[in-house]
Design a protein around this motif. Sequence first.
Motif, PDB file in Angstrom:
ATOM      1  N   ASP A 236       0.848  -1.192   0.000  1.00  0.00           N
ATOM      2  CA  ASP A 236       0.000   0.000   0.000  1.00  0.00           C
ATOM      3  C   ASP A 236       0.887   1.246   0.000  1.00  0.00           C
ATOM      4  O   ASP A 236       1.638   1.477   0.952  1.00  0.00           O
ATOM      5  N   PRO A 237       0.818   2.088  -1.044  1.00  0.00           N
ATOM      6  CA  PRO A 237       1.683   3.269  -1.089  1.00  0.00           C
ATOM      7  C   PRO A 237       1.288   4.351  -0.091  1.00  0.00           C
ATOM      8  O   PRO A 237       2.093   5.244   0.206  1.00  0.00           O
ATOM      9  N   ALA A 238       0.055   4.281   0.454  1.00  0.00           N
ATOM     10  CA  ALA A 238      -0.414   5.325   1.357  1.00  0.00           C
ATOM     11  C   ALA A 238       0.036   5.119   2.790  1.00  0.00           C
ATOM     12  O   ALA A 238      -0.010   6.053   3.599  1.00  0.00           O
ATOM     13  N   SER A 239       0.470   3.903   3.121  1.00  0.00           N
ATOM     14  CA  SER A 239       0.834   3.632   4.513  1.00  0.00           C
ATOM     15  C   SER A 239       1.746   2.421   4.591  1.00  0.00           C
ATOM     16  O   SER A 239       1.838   1.623   3.653  1.00  0.00           O
ATOM     17  N   SER A 240       2.410   2.286   5.738  1.00  0.00           N
ATOM     18  CA  SER A 240       3.191   1.095   6.048  1.00  0.00           C
ATOM     19  C   SER A 240       2.648   0.474   7.326  1.00  0.00           C
ATOM     20  O   SER A 240       2.156   1.186   8.206  1.00  0.00           O
ATOM     21  N   THR A 241       2.725  -0.856   7.416  1.00  0.00           N
ATOM     22  CA  THR A 241       2.153  -1.553   8.563  1.00  0.00           C
ATOM     23  C   THR A 241       3.169  -2.503   9.162  1.00  0.00           C
ATOM     24  O   THR A 241       3.820  -3.271   8.446  1.00  0.00           O
ATOM     25  N   ASP A 242       3.309  -2.432  10.480  1.00  0.00           N
ATOM     26  CA  ASP A 242       4.182  -3.333  11.223  1.00  0.00           C
ATOM     27  C   ASP A 242       3.323  -4.209  12.124  1.00  0.00           C
ATOM     28  O   ASP A 242       2.352  -3.737  12.726  1.00  0.00           O
ATOM     29  N   PHE A 243       3.704  -5.483  12.229  1.00  0.00           N
ATOM     30  CA  PHE A 243       2.959  -6.436  13.040  1.00  0.00           C
ATOM     31  C   PHE A 243       3.842  -6.969  14.157  1.00  0.00           C
ATOM     32  O   PHE A 243       5.049  -7.174  13.967  1.00  0.00           O
TER      33      PHE A 243
END
Length: 337
Positions: A236-243
């Motif tokens: 997703d270019p709008a955001s980054s997600t860390d788990f």
Amino acid sequence: MRLRARLTTTTAGLFMALAAVTSLSGCMTVHGETAVVPAATEDEAEQVLERYFEVTNEARRTYDAELNATVEAGALAEINGAGLTAQGALAEEAAAAEGEEGAEGEETDGAAQLSYANPRFLIPQQAGWPKFFMVDTEIEGNESRWLLTFSRNSVDEEWKARYLSVLQPSAIPEFAEDEDGYLEDIQIASEDTGLSVVPGELGTAYTEYLDQGQGSFLGGPYTSEVLAAREAAAEDPASSTDFADVPSEQDAHPTFAVRTADGGALVLFTMRMDEKRTWAEGETPQVHEMVKPLMQGTADSAVTLQRYATFTAYVPEGEDPVDLRGRMAGVFQALGE
């Protein structure tokens, strides 16, 4: 396994997603630390179930997380309590927007009351604490069955639900019975169970699977589809997600396991599965309406969802992969940055 033949229904019942009962008598209560005894009597288990539905239905009507916590514990209480808190806040906002008085404590047509029918009481013989028993029951108007697991840590504590598994009937295995007709409890740390994964190590195995993308798990909505969704989020270019996936501590969120008739086991375990999403500069953070009442801080650029998840797993005998058959997950707190 212990069955209750007559139809049991009640107009009281549960969030989504029974504790004032008589004690066991004699050595079953006094020597429960060492003697192998039934975790509960069937009559006691039925009273626990009835009270559970009565209290949770009342909690749903009044959005009362504290009341709900009198019959639920652990991750289940955290998930459902947060949901009730969020629903209550949204109801108050809606009432205020309409120029009415706050809705706290009022009944709502949206909180449909839940009733159960034809419960099976699945009670193991156990030594030591915690003790637990399970109930497999129909829910009126629902094709799925509920498998509820109640536990307590001493004879002085009330029984509380720790796991709720919403399963298709075919997903509930046939359970093994001992010579007295009770469930066979499995010691979760034992290396001699003959299972493909030691029950107490299932959370760690699942964490490694999510981190490495491989492991002894069947593909499905809680395994391969989770990996695919995380891969999509990474693009997703709008955001980054860390788990951040972490097995829960046994003292706070115990794992339970019972033997199935085919030599495998049904295992219930808990995970902490947090997720932090950071938006690119110029993007507006998107926060679900049910998360906003649980938010600490302001979501200017990032939101961390603190989430519990409980799993129902079938662990086969031998070396075949684990089948995750059910999951209940929910945000209990959110942090804005």
